[in-house]
Structures are given as structure tokens and as C-alpha cells.
Design a protein around this motif. Structure first.
Motif, mmCIF file in Angstrom:
data_model
loop_
_atom_site.group_PDB
_atom_site.id
_atom_site.type_symbol
_atom_site.label_atom_id
_atom_site.label_comp_id
_atom_site.label_asym_id
_atom_site.label_seq_id
_atom_site.Cartn_x
_atom_site.Cartn_y
_atom_site.Cartn_z
ATOM 1 N N SER A 2 -18.549 29.647 -60.005
ATOM 2 C CA SER A 2 -19.399 28.894 -60.923
ATOM 3 C C SER A 2 -18.872 27.463 -61.088
ATOM 4 C CB SER A 2 -19.505 29.607 -62.276
ATOM 5 O OG SER A 2 -18.292 29.468 -62.986
ATOM 6 N N LYS A 3 -17.561 27.305 -61.073
ATOM 7 C CA LYS A 3 -17.001 25.946 -61.181
ATOM 8 C C LYS A 3 -17.334 25.096 -59.951
ATOM 9 C CE LYS A 3 -15.033 24.729 -64.366
ATOM 10 N NZ LYS A 3 -15.680 24.246 -65.619
ATOM 11 N N TRP A 4 -17.242 25.701 -58.766
ATOM 12 C CA TRP A 4 -17.610 24.958 -57.547
ATOM 13 C C TRP A 4 -19.075 24.538 -57.611
ATOM 14 C CZ3 TRP A 4 -13.958 23.015 -54.736
ATOM 15 C CH2 TRP A 4 -12.754 23.709 -54.518
ATOM 16 N N HIS A 5 -19.925 25.486 -58.046
ATOM 17 C CA HIS A 5 -21.353 25.164 -58.104
ATOM 18 C C HIS A 5 -21.619 24.058 -59.126
ATOM 19 C CE1 HIS A 5 -22.688 29.253 -56.183
ATOM 20 N NE2 HIS A 5 -22.192 28.416 -55.316
ATOM 21 N N GLU A 6 -20.979 24.161 -60.285
ATOM 22 C CA GLU A 6 -21.114 23.095 -61.298
ATOM 23 C C GLU A 6 -20.725 21.737 -60.728
ATOM 24 O OE1 GLU A 6 -18.817 23.644 -64.945
ATOM 25 O OE2 GLU A 6 -19.701 25.657 -65.126
ATOM 26 N N ALA A 7 -19.679 21.771 -59.904
ATOM 27 C CA ALA A 7 -19.198 20.508 -59.329
ATOM 28 C C ALA A 7 -20.158 19.975 -58.278
ATOM 29 C CB ALA A 7 -17.812 20.704 -58.718
ATOM 30 N N GLY A 8 -21.097 20.835 -57.815
ATOM 31 C CA GLY A 8 -22.072 20.377 -56.823
ATOM 32 C C GLY A 8 -21.883 20.943 -55.427
ATOM 33 N N PHE A 9 -21.002 21.917 -55.271
ATOM 34 C CA PHE A 9 -20.820 22.548 -53.961
ATOM 35 C C PHE A 9 -21.943 23.546 -53.695
ATOM 36 C CE2 PHE A 9 -16.590 21.664 -52.016
ATOM 37 C CZ PHE A 9 -16.227 20.641 -52.871
ATOM 38 N N LYS A 10 -22.308 23.657 -52.433
ATOM 39 C CA LYS A 10 -23.360 24.562 -51.991
ATOM 40 C C LYS A 10 -22.705 25.678 -51.183
ATOM 41 C CE LYS A 10 -26.129 23.583 -48.661
ATOM 42 N NZ LYS A 10 -27.085 23.040 -47.681
ATOM 43 N N SER A 11 -23.008 26.944 -51.522
ATOM 44 C CA SER A 11 -22.410 28.073 -50.795
ATOM 45 C C SER A 11 -22.996 28.190 -49.396
ATOM 46 C CB SER A 11 -22.670 29.394 -51.520
ATOM 47 O OG SER A 11 -21.995 29.434 -52.740
ATOM 48 N N VAL A 12 -22.123 28.391 -48.430
ATOM 49 C CA VAL A 12 -22.573 28.654 -47.057
ATOM 50 C C VAL A 12 -21.840 29.882 -46.532
ATOM 51 C CG1 VAL A 12 -23.114 26.245 -46.530
ATOM 52 C CG2 VAL A 12 -20.818 27.131 -46.023
ATOM 53 N N HIS A 13 -22.505 30.612 -45.646
ATOM 54 C CA HIS A 13 -21.836 31.770 -45.056
ATOM 55 C C HIS A 13 -21.864 31.661 -43.544
ATOM 56 C CE1 HIS A 13 -25.331 33.894 -43.522
ATOM 57 N NE2 HIS A 13 -25.958 33.519 -44.609
ATOM 58 N N LEU A 14 -21.044 32.488 -42.949
ATOM 59 C CA LEU A 14 -20.793 32.436 -41.507
ATOM 60 C C LEU A 14 -21.451 33.573 -40.760
ATOM 61 C CD1 LEU A 14 -17.000 31.632 -41.224
ATOM 62 C CD2 LEU A 14 -18.940 30.299 -40.437
ATOM 63 N N GLY A 15 -22.273 34.361 -41.438
ATOM 64 C CA GLY A 15 -22.821 35.545 -40.793
ATOM 65 C C GLY A 15 -22.206 36.785 -41.407
ATOM 66 N N GLU A 16 -22.560 37.930 -40.828
ATOM 67 C CA GLU A 16 -22.154 39.198 -41.441
ATOM 68 C C GLU A 16 -20.663 39.478 -41.329
ATOM 69 O OE1 GLU A 16 -24.826 42.749 -40.454
ATOM 70 O OE2 GLU A 16 -25.386 41.241 -38.960
ATOM 71 N N ARG A 17 -20.046 38.923 -40.307
ATOM 72 C CA ARG A 17 -18.666 39.285 -40.020
ATOM 73 C C ARG A 17 -17.692 38.621 -41.000
ATOM 74 N NH1 ARG A 17 -18.456 41.652 -35.167
ATOM 75 N NH2 ARG A 17 -20.474 41.650 -34.130
ATOM 76 N N ILE A 18 -16.697 39.364 -41.428
ATOM 77 C CA ILE A 18 -15.660 38.808 -42.288
ATOM 78 C C ILE A 18 -14.498 38.403 -41.391
ATOM 79 C CG2 ILE A 18 -14.113 39.278 -44.218
ATOM 80 C CD1 ILE A 18 -16.033 41.564 -44.973
ATOM 81 N N LEU A 19 -14.137 37.129 -41.447
ATOM 82 C CA LEU A 19 -13.054 36.649 -40.584
ATOM 83 C C LEU A 19 -11.835 36.302 -41.419
ATOM 84 C CD1 LEU A 19 -15.156 34.330 -38.242
ATOM 85 C CD2 LEU A 19 -14.449 36.694 -37.819
ATOM 86 N N LYS A 20 -10.658 36.420 -40.818
ATOM 87 C CA LYS A 20 -9.456 35.949 -41.490
ATOM 88 C C LYS A 20 -9.513 34.440 -41.644
ATOM 89 C CE LYS A 20 -6.304 38.932 -39.019
ATOM 90 N NZ LYS A 20 -4.867 39.166 -38.844
ATOM 91 N N VAL A 21 -8.784 33.938 -42.625
ATOM 92 C CA VAL A 21 -8.780 32.491 -42.854
ATOM 93 C C VAL A 21 -8.401 31.728 -41.585
ATOM 94 C CG1 VAL A 21 -7.557 30.635 -44.065
ATOM 95 C CG2 VAL A 21 -8.411 32.595 -45.329
ATOM 96 N N GLU A 22 -7.380 32.220 -40.885
ATOM 97 C CA GLU A 22 -6.936 31.477 -39.712
ATOM 98 C C GLU A 22 -7.996 31.419 -38.608
ATOM 99 O OE1 GLU A 22 -3.789 34.750 -39.042
ATOM 100 O OE2 GLU A 22 -3.971 33.771 -37.100
ATOM 101 N N THR A 23 -8.943 32.363 -38.612
ATOM 102 C CA THR A 23 -10.051 32.333 -37.651
ATOM 103 C C THR A 23 -11.243 31.581 -38.243
ATOM 104 O OG1 THR A 23 -9.382 34.596 -37.164
ATOM 105 C CG2 THR A 23 -11.328 33.783 -36.024
ATOM 106 N N ALA A 24 -11.484 31.808 -39.534
ATOM 107 C CA ALA A 24 -12.648 31.185 -40.174
ATOM 108 C C ALA A 24 -12.535 29.658 -40.136
ATOM 109 C CB ALA A 24 -12.783 31.666 -41.617
ATOM 110 N N VAL A 25 -11.324 29.136 -40.272
ATOM 111 C CA VAL A 25 -11.170 27.672 -40.300
ATOM 112 C C VAL A 25 -11.631 27.034 -38.985
ATOM 113 C CG1 VAL A 25 -9.487 25.800 -40.410
ATOM 114 C CG2 VAL A 25 -9.454 27.585 -42.143
ATOM 115 N N PRO A 26 -11.071 27.435 -37.821
ATOM 116 C CA PRO A 26 -11.597 26.813 -36.594
ATOM 117 C C PRO A 26 -13.087 27.085 -36.372
ATOM 118 C CG PRO A 26 -9.871 28.439 -36.062
ATOM 119 C CD PRO A 26 -9.898 28.281 -37.544
ATOM 120 N N VAL A 27 -13.560 28.267 -36.755
ATOM 121 C CA VAL A 27 -14.985 28.584 -36.591
ATOM 122 C C VAL A 27 -15.832 27.624 -37.420
ATOM 123 C CG1 VAL A 27 -16.745 30.287 -37.240
ATOM 124 C CG2 VAL A 27 -14.764 30.990 -35.887
#
Lengths: 239, 239
Positions: A206-231
């Protein structure tokens, strides 16, 4: 190490530089360089070019002589990354990747699901961080060190510092719920916030949204942070 | 472990399954599950759904009872990955990522710059490979195990087996010299070949080109294999 990065402090005169232990070992053991061999070099936060290996001087220190420094470092990625502090071994790999991919502004942020002990990790000592970020540059052949800030309190950061940081940037929150598809191939600058294992909690979202951030997703798969970052970075700025 | 993947061999009856040691430990130590808790489960190479944790049976073995199995696994990535065998610790992380990202066909190939010792690594034992690929699926919430083949000889693979593998696929070689930009957002199936540290040698590149592969590059930055793989996959199939 695809480039040897020189700190101006290593200069002996206008052309000659003394290598540090890690660089000398790399030349000795990995490259097996001989005096006279050409090497790719760069000045930290400066130009890249070529140098000649001079071998060891009278005191057993390896020296090189710069031939030219005429090449620009690759373009930075126009992205500020706000990363909930990952566990130390993942942090190390992730920071190295981020640095190699050309991110120049990194904020490590606290979050409810970040374990307190992570903030005590020796990885976070200034010397270690600097070395990891340098290794990323050495991997990618870049010279510009990313700036890194640590924010151990979520709320003051998001409420007080974030608004200024966001100016002129597309603000994206990696968060898979009620989210849009992650955009591809941005032309504008962006700021991207990536949560901890287990994600941001409801208050944080809720704080991110208040600040003006928009949620985005990467698809159904859950990736580790170290993979999600380069993706994510590759999706936002594929070129 | 974002899903518990069940082998049909673990079935006790139509609904009940006995967990293996690794799964039981995860429930005990990480999730701290109590009998009655709901868990996400999937059948290896099958559907996903929900189960109830039953706790330990009389013999100290953890059991679960499937409530429903009605959900399809996420769509596979329409890509065959041919990867020059990386050093063992990088192989492990890279395979886990590949599996998590949804690649279903992986060929580990020899190349001049692959050290012979890599082929002796215990990571390459069938049991270990299976566990790593499963961990990728458990991370991503997928159920379909990738097929993995090992090709210890470059030339016979590229000359004899590759032509059949390529049919109907866009064939791309990750190779930074005389290369086009890597395409973005493919709609067709593809086969992608990624070289070892130090790249494919000249002979190998000529064999790939003869076979019909087109060189593509990722930009100026040199990335480690474990970073280049998610970057490339994300660029080819960002959706």
C-alpha cells in the motif's frame, strides 16, 4: 576478469600503474601473461583502452603501461533498482549481476520479510560491496561503479526519500498480485522495486502504491531474486 | 519450495501420498506445517492443486491427502537450449534457473573450451540432475520435468543430430562477433546455443553457421552464463 580496472591511486607515473594483488594473481594464474602482452584496461569511472604488461618490478610488484585510453564505457541502464535486502549469498551474486548489467543506482531496503541478521552480514561492509560491484564491472567490461545506498528503515525511505528519487521515472513494483504485465522495451528512465523472498507485505504494497508505483508481474512462474533481476532488467531494456 | 511435487510412487492410495525426506523436512523446518494445513501440490508431469497435511503416520513418515488436482502447469517456454557444459557450480545454478523458467529440452554439449574434468562432476549424475531440475520446478510452481541430454562430442552432435532437432525452429547462436541484435518477443519456436566461458572457437562457429544458426549478441556487456541465460530467455519470450 574481462578488463583490468585501475584506480588512479595505482598510478606510478602518467603511463605506468602498479597492479594490486588480485589483478597480479589473475595475470599470473589465469591469463598467464608474459611481459609485453597486451591487456584490456580501464580507469575506474573513466575511459577504457589497452595496456602492456611490464612484468614484476624490482620489488616483486606487477606493473603495466597504458598504451591508449580512448574507448567509452558501455551505456548505463537507465534504471534505479530498489531491492529488499536478500540473504547474503544471494545478495552477492545479485549485486554482481546488477553491476554487470549496467545498473548505476542501487538501494538496498529493509522490508518486513528481510531477516534482521542479513543487515549484519560482512558482505555489506563497504570494502566487500565495492569489490563485488567492481567484479561485476570487470565481468561486463564497464568502468562506472554503481552508487549503492542502504536503507534500514522502510517507511522513512518510502515516505520521505522516494518521492525525490522517482522524479521523471516510470515507477514499477515487482509484485504478482493485481498486477499488469511487465512492460517491454522502455524508452524512458525507470525505478524498479523488487521484494524479498515471500514478497512485500500488505502494508508495504500500500505504501508503494501511495507513492505512485504500479504493480507488474512476470507471469505465473515464481523466480528467485537472483533470476528475477536479470529477467526484469532484460525485459525493460532489451536493447 | 513453492509447490510439493509428488511422484506417483509416493502414493499410498488414491488420495494419500507419503512425503520424501526433503519434503518432510521442508514442511517441518521451513513452513512449520501443522496437521490440517493446506499445501500446494502437483503431480510430476501432471496437474497441480491442493492437499491437506496429515502429519506423521505411526512410522514417523509425513503424509498428505490430496484435496483437488485441477490446475494446469504454466505454459512451457517454446525453446530448446543447447548449452556448452559450464563449470559444475555454475551448471547447478544455471540448470535450476532454466528449469524454473520453463525450458523443457536441454542439451549439454562439449566444446573446445569446456574443461574435460567438468564431465566428471557429480552434478552430472542422473539423480543429482533430476533433483536440480525438480528444484527449479518447485521454485517456479511447474510440474513438467525438462528432458536433458548430454553430448560429449561436439561434431557428431552438430553434424548428425542437430539437423533433426532444428526442424521448424528459429536457430540462434549466442556469439558476439559479426552478429545481429538478439530478437525480442518471438512468436515461433526456437533453438538457442550458448557457448562456454571464452566462447565457441572458430571451427565451432563455422559448424553452427553451416548448420543454419544465426549469430546474435546481447550488447557490449559480457555476462556470465548464469546471467546470460535468463537475459536471453527473457528477451526471446518476455510474455
Amino acid at each position: 576478469m574481462n578488463i583490468i580496472l585501475l584506480d588512479p591511486k595505482q598510478a606510478i607515473d602518467a603511463q605506468r600503474y602498479q597492479l594490486d594483488l588480485r589483478q597480479a594473481e589473475h595475470l599470473n594464474k589465469v591469463i598467464k601473461a608474459e611481459p609485453g602482452d597486451k591487456l584490456r584496461v580501464g580507469i575506474i569511472n573513466g575511459l577504457m583502452g589497452e595496456a602492456k604488461y611490464l612484468g614484476e618490478n624490482g620489488e616483486g610488484k606487477a606493473e603495466i603501461e597504458v598504451i591508449h585510453l580512448t574507448q567509452q564505457a558501455p551505456k548505463p541502464l537507465p534504471l534505479t533498482l530498489v531491492l529488499a535486502l536478500p540473504r547474503p549469498n544471494m545478495l552477492k551474486r545479485t549485486l554482481l549481476n546488477i553491476s554487470a548489467m549496467g545498473v548505476k543506482r542501487i538501494i538496498l531496503l529493509n522490508s518486513a520479510k528481510v531477516e534482521k541478521s542479513y543487515w549484519q552480514s560482512p558482505v555489506l561492509k563497504a570494502d566487500n560491496l565495492q569489490r563485488i560491484l567492481l567484479e561485476g564491472l570487470e565481468q561486463a567490461r564497464d568502468t562506472y561503479l554503481p552508487e549503492l545506498q542502504m536503507m534500514t528503515r522502510f517507511r522513512p525511505y518510502v515516505e520521505d526519500l522516494l518521492p525525490r528519487e522517482m522524479v521523471g521515472k516510470l515507477a514499477l513494483l515487482a509484485h504478482p498480485y493485481q498486477a499488469d504485465d511487465c512492460p517491454i522495451n522502455l524508452t524512458q528512465e525507470s525505478i524498479l522495486a523488487i521484494g524479498p523472498e515471500g514478497g512485500w507485505n500488505e502494508f508495504e504494497v500500500s505504501k508503494w502504491h501511495e507513492a505512485g508505483f504500479k504493480s507488474v508481474h512476470l507471469g505465473e512462474r515464481i523466480l528467485k531474486v537472483e533470476t528475477a533481476v536479470p529477467v526484469l532488467l532484460s525485459r525493460l531494456y532489451p536493447a
